[in-house]
Design an enzyme around this catalytic site. Structure first.
Site, PDB file in Angstrom:
ATOM      1  N   HIS A  56       0.823  -1.220   0.000  1.00 58.21           N
ATOM      2  CA  HIS A  56       0.000   0.000   0.000  1.00 58.21           C
ATOM      3  C   HIS A  56       0.854   1.267   0.000  1.00 58.21           C
ATOM      4  O   HIS A  56       0.369   2.337  -0.325  1.00 58.21           O
ATOM      5  CB  HIS A  56      -1.060  -0.016   1.116  1.00 58.21           C
ATOM      6  CG  HIS A  56      -0.579   0.284   2.503  1.00 58.21           C
ATOM      7  ND1 HIS A  56      -0.293  -0.697   3.435  1.00 58.21           N
ATOM      8  CD2 HIS A  56      -0.353   1.456   3.135  1.00 58.21           C
ATOM      9  CE1 HIS A  56       0.064  -0.135   4.578  1.00 58.21           C
ATOM     10  NE2 HIS A  56       0.041   1.171   4.415  1.00 58.21           N
TER      11      HIS A  56
ATOM     12  N   ASP B 115       1.316  -7.686   2.311  1.00 58.98           N
ATOM     13  CA  ASP B 115       1.402  -6.245   2.035  1.00 58.98           C
ATOM     14  C   ASP B 115       2.853  -5.777   1.866  1.00 58.98           C
ATOM     15  O   ASP B 115       3.397  -5.092   2.722  1.00 58.98           O
ATOM     16  CB  ASP B 115       0.710  -5.492   3.187  1.00 58.98           C
ATOM     17  CG  ASP B 115       0.357  -4.066   2.802  1.00 58.98           C
ATOM     18  OD1 ASP B 115       0.900  -3.552   1.800  1.00 58.98           O
ATOM     19  OD2 ASP B 115      -0.460  -3.452   3.507  1.00 58.98           O
TER      20      ASP B 115
ATOM     21  N   SER C 268       3.997   2.263   8.500  1.00 59.35           N
ATOM     22  CA  SER C 268       3.811   1.269   7.451  1.00 59.35           C
ATOM     23  C   SER C 268       5.114   1.070   6.699  1.00 59.35           C
ATOM     24  O   SER C 268       5.744   2.036   6.283  1.00 59.35           O
ATOM     25  CB  SER C 268       2.741   1.726   6.470  1.00 59.35           C
ATOM     26  OG  SER C 268       1.499   1.312   6.933  1.00 59.35           O
TER      27      SER C 268
HETATM   28  N1  ARG Z   1      -4.794   0.450   7.698  1.00 64.36           N
HETATM   29  C1  ARG Z   1      -3.515   0.481   7.051  1.00 64.36           C
HETATM   30  C2  ARG Z   1      -2.830   1.801   7.314  1.00 64.36           C
HETATM   31  O1  ARG Z   1      -3.380   2.760   7.645  1.00 64.36           O
HETATM   32  C3  ARG Z   1      -3.514   0.060   5.630  1.00 64.36           C
HETATM   33  C4  ARG Z   1      -4.264   0.913   4.653  1.00 64.36           C
HETATM   34  C5  ARG Z   1      -4.262   0.390   3.251  1.00 64.36           C
HETATM   35  N2  ARG Z   1      -5.097  -0.787   3.082  1.00 64.36           N
HETATM   36  C6  ARG Z   1      -6.446  -0.773   2.767  1.00 64.36           C
HETATM   37  N3  ARG Z   1      -7.102  -1.896   2.664  1.00 64.36           N
HETATM   38  N4  ARG Z   1      -7.101   0.349   2.514  1.00 64.36           N
HETATM   39  O2  ARG Z   1      -3.021   2.979   7.002  1.00 64.36           O
HETATM   40  N1  GLU Z   2      -1.246   1.280   7.659  1.00 65.73           N
HETATM   41  C1  GLU Z   2      -0.698   2.351   8.459  1.00 65.73           C
HETATM   42  C2  GLU Z   2       0.286   3.188   7.636  1.00 65.73           C
HETATM   43  O1  GLU Z   2       0.077   3.362   6.446  1.00 65.73           O
HETATM   44  C3  GLU Z   2      -0.108   1.804   9.704  1.00 65.73           C
HETATM   45  C4  GLU Z   2      -1.216   1.483  10.611  1.00 65.73           C
HETATM   46  C5  GLU Z   2      -1.193   2.292  11.893  1.00 65.73           C
HETATM   47  O2  GLU Z   2      -1.733   3.404  11.920  1.00 65.73           O
HETATM   48  O3  GLU Z   2      -0.606   1.773  12.850  1.00 65.73           O
HETATM   49  O4  GLU Z   2       1.213   3.776   8.142  1.00 65.73           O
END
Ligand code: ARG
Ligand code: GLU
Length: 768
Positions: free
Chosen positions: A88, A225, A680
């Site tokens: 991502h 990921d 991330s």
């Molecule tokens: N929650 C993760 C991070 O904030 C991954 C976001 C990307 N993945 C998704 N399915 N939208 O930001």
């Molecule tokens: N998916 C998140 C990022 O893009 C990390 C998740 C979190 O907030 O811990 O940094």
């Protein structure tokens, strides 16, 4: 009851629950590890020294960690600049090389030779060369009291720039200074920014995004990921703009990769660039997040997502146009809901009130100096949060709801051109605006946006205190009389605040108004928008100012700048100043506690241990997931749970190579590290300094850790590095990449003897 009495009462009740440093909480400055954390880390299983993690004089772990682009982290995993981050995080780069014929998002991409590694304009990888406490220089001649926050900030900026400039004079480095502890301290960061970062590999989305938004923020998780990039440098190994002559960058350190696995209780370290946390928020600040801001934003996005979802299901065109917008809206929509639940579970407002009661008691029982500095602090907080409350809510509704309408956001981008008096300047500005037209409309569905407008403008108008609404909006009820139906307050209102009595919201038939707006405005198609801009260039500004979308956006934004933003900023500046004092006071009060500064996109170390958790009564989560779970979740009818045929084939043949554990392949694991957005892609490292995974998410139950940490519930979610290796090696056959990595912990790894197999294999229970 006056706040001071209430606080005193609470203080009595909780006198004996003195806070202590809580396990695994904290995002630590690498520079201070030796002094603050080394002993604790070693006690918890670190076999290295602080100097091995962060050193200026020799290669250390920090030399293998980069900020990837603006908002992610990446790590170097070969001596040829190979970089591992999340799928991502690489998403927009992968997308930019994709077309219908070469759909790398869907099919994945693997550069089978160096010449196939794809350059990415604008993508950077930033190393931290060194950091330094420059508080003395920055605060020199800055009066501690009797100076406005504004004036102080100007001085601080000026000094920071001087310090940064002096630090990089005559070098190719860059530098900046960042405040820590709310501006009680300042740190200099010297960076080396590489600009030639090429795409090397990405799995198909059915691996890299497996689980999609359904599984996002959730455990148990099965997302592969990751994506791979490579940093290229000039002939001197220094940053250089893209050139075919550039060579793979030779890092000072790259992370060896462990095949040895993990088990519960194992030490883990996360090294990366966490974005923003608010751990020192007062009870009034938490109250605002929990009762006002989070629910408002969730409600608006909930409404918008429902509309997008229906239209995306009805049309493939809309589905493709809105996929990325949907994902990014859904990400924080889900996070905020988790955060609210977590804050509730922790009874966060009450916990903060307890801490404030202790603080108040400490302040009032102190000597004259302490009393003068701190005794009146908390009532001042309360006053400012009270002053801020309505405008803060109004601000959320402008940014999330009013400007959540794409037509409003677009019209907003055209506001400034009207004020340009000089014809030549105006023509130039229009020219610039015209280059954006196609980009905006490529992913725009007018009929979808019209539905969004009918709903979100209603939310905006009916939840904004009516004194903070522009007359233009209120006057719409004359032409489009209707019934109000969106008002959300008071169901979420706080017991700590008597919410302001909002005047009765305007009664407008927003569906009828949206019909009018989208049929009359010329800013809804690329042709007519271009025509309007052409007329503006010719001097007919009225072509724009007579447009109803322009008029509505102008009314909303002008009112926002005049009536909402100024009081918000005044209160906010006051709160910034108060917070600085409060944090200083807390540190004086709790001398036995080790404090860490809130995340601010600077390099940090978090450490914790591998551990499952119990999300709720009667439910227990394992600490790891496997390929078997991917097959369990596989669902050909659900786009989020497709499994590529090649993966199924490997699974059926059990063709796992050296990456197998107990007849399957580990996919993800969780640990107690304190992380947030920006982490991330961060390397997750074991006690010997070897890479065991790459961080990609947090569990839903733990998302409140940006405000309050809970060691029982907060888990960072890590892609097990063995799943990455398995996909690169067995799935993609990109063995040239495996060859350049340094694999340790299992003798048969990458065809050459591993360095040292001193790690005991993690014991994995076979799943029942
Ligand atoms: N929650 C993760 C991070 O904030 C991954 C976001 C990307 N993945 C998704 N399915 N939208 O930001
Ligand atoms: N998916 C998140 C990022 O893009 C990390 C998740 C979190 O907030 O811990 O940094």
């Amino acid at each position: 009851m006056p706040i001071t009495n209430r606080l005193a009462l609470l203080a009595l009740t909780f006198l004996f629950f003195l806070p202590s440093a809580r396990a695994d909480e904290g995002m630590w400055l690498p520079l201070l590890l030796k002094q603050l954390n080394e002993a604790d880390m070693q006690k918890k299983g670190l076999k290295l020294t602080a100097e091995d993690i962060y050193s200026v004089n020799r290669g250390s772990l920090k030399d293998a960690v980069v900020q990837f682009g603006g908002g992610c982290t990446g790590e170097i995993i070969s001596d040829q600049g190979l970089l591992l981050t999340n799928h991502h995080c690489g998403y927009s780069s992968i997308q930019s090389h994709s077309s219908v014929e070469k759909d790398y998002l869907t099919n994945g991409y693997w550069a089978m030779s160096p010449s196939e590694e794809l350059p990415n304009q604008g993508l950077t990888a930033t190393f931290i060369v060194r950091m330094e406490d420059v508080t003395k220089q920055v605060l020199q001649d800055v009066p501690a009291t009797g100076i406005s926050e504004d004036a102080r900030e100007r001085l601080v900026q000026q000094h920071s720039q001087q310090v940064a400039q002096a630090a990089v004079q005559g070098t190719h480095y860059r530098a900046f200074v960042r405040p820590m502890f709310g501006g009680n301290e300042y740190y200099l960061f010297v960076t080396e920014v590489f600009e030639d970062v090429r795409l090397v590999g990405a799995p198909p989305s059915s691996i890299g995004k497996f689980g999609g938004d359904t599984d996002n923020w959730m455990w148990p998780r099965h997302t592969g990921d990751f994506s791979l990039f490579r940093i290229y440098a000039g002939p001197d190994n220094k940053p250089a703009p893209y050139s075919p002559q550039n060579k793979p960058f030779k890092p000072r350190h790259h992370l060896p990769i462990s095949l040895g696995g993990i088990k519960p209780g194992d030490f883990t370290l996360v090294f990366g660039f966490p974005g923003r946390t608010n751990e020192y928020l007062t009870s009034w600040g938490v109250d605002e997040v929990y009762y006002l801001s989070d629910p408002a934003k969730v409600q608006v996005r909930d409404t918008k997502l429902r509309i997008l979802d229906a239209d995306m299901k009805a049309s493939d065109k809309v589905r493709i146009q809105y996929a990325a917008k949907y994902a990014s809206l859904a990400n924080y929509w889900k996070k905020w809901q988790g955060e609210m639940r977590g804050l509730k579970r922790l009874d966060a407002v009450t916990r903060k009130q307890e801490q404030e009661a202790r603080f108040q008691q400490w302040a009032t029982q102190g000597d004259a100096a302490r009393r003068a500095a701190y005794a009146n602090l908390l009532p001042e907080f309360e006053k400012n949060y009270r002053a801020e409350r309505d405008v803060s809510l109004a601000r959320d509704y402008v940014t999330e709801a009013a400007l959540g309408v794409e037509l409003m956001l677009y019209a907003n981008s055209l506001l400034a051109v009207v004020d340009i008096k000089n014809a030549a300047d105006r023509t130039a500005a229009v020219q610039k605006l015209k280059t954006g037209v196609n980009g905006f409309f490529r992913n725009y569905s007018k009929s979808t946006d019209q539905k969004v407008a009918a709903a979100l403008l209603a939310l905006y108008a009916e939840n904004t205190p009516s004194t903070l609404l522009p007359d233009y909006v209120k006057d719409l009820q004359k032409q489009y009389p209707g019934k109000s139906k969106w008002h959300i307050l008071p169901p979420t209102s706080s017991p700590n605040f008597a919410e302001a009595q909002h005047n009765i919201p305007p009664s407008i038939d927003w569906t009828a108004y949206a019909d009018y707006l989208y049929s009359k405005s010329r800013l809804t198609t690329p042709e007519s928008a271009n025509a309007v801009l052409d007329e503006v260039a010719k001097g007919n500004v009225a072509a724009l100012t007579n447009d109803p979308a322009y008029q509505l956006a102008s009314a909303i934004v002008t009112n926002y700048r005049a009536n909402i933003l100024p009081p918000y900023q005044i209160a906010n500046d006051n709160i910034t100043l108060l917070s600085r004092t409060y944090i200083a006071g807390l540190r004086q009060m709790q001398t036995d506690k080790t404090f860490y500064p809130d995340a601010n996109s600077t390099l940090r170390v978090a450490y914790g241990q591998v551990a499952g958790y119990e999300p709720r009564d009667g439910v227990k989560y394992e600490y790891y997931t496997t390929l078997d779970g991917i097959m369990e979740k596989a669902d050909p009818t659900n786009p989020d749970f497709q499994v590529p045929a090649r993966l199924v084939e490997l699974y059926q043949k059990k063709d796992y190579g050296p990456y197998a554990v107990d007849g399957t392949v580990p996919v993800a694991f969780i640990a107690t590290n304190h992380t947030t957005g920006g982490n991330s892609g961060s390397p997750v490292i074991n006690g010997r300094g070897e890479l065991i995974g790459t961080n990609f998410d947090r569990n839903w139950e733990g998302t409140m850790s940006d405000i309050m940490f809970d060691p029982d519930q907060v888990r960072n979610i890590t892609l097990d590095v063995r799943y990455m290796l398995f996909v690169v090696d067995k799935y993609a056959g990109a063995t040239r990449l495996i060859q350049e990595m340094t694999l340790v912990g299992k003798p048969e790894a990458n065809g050459k003897p591993a360095k040292e197999a001193k790690v005991k294999k993690g014991k994995h229970k076979q799943k029942a």
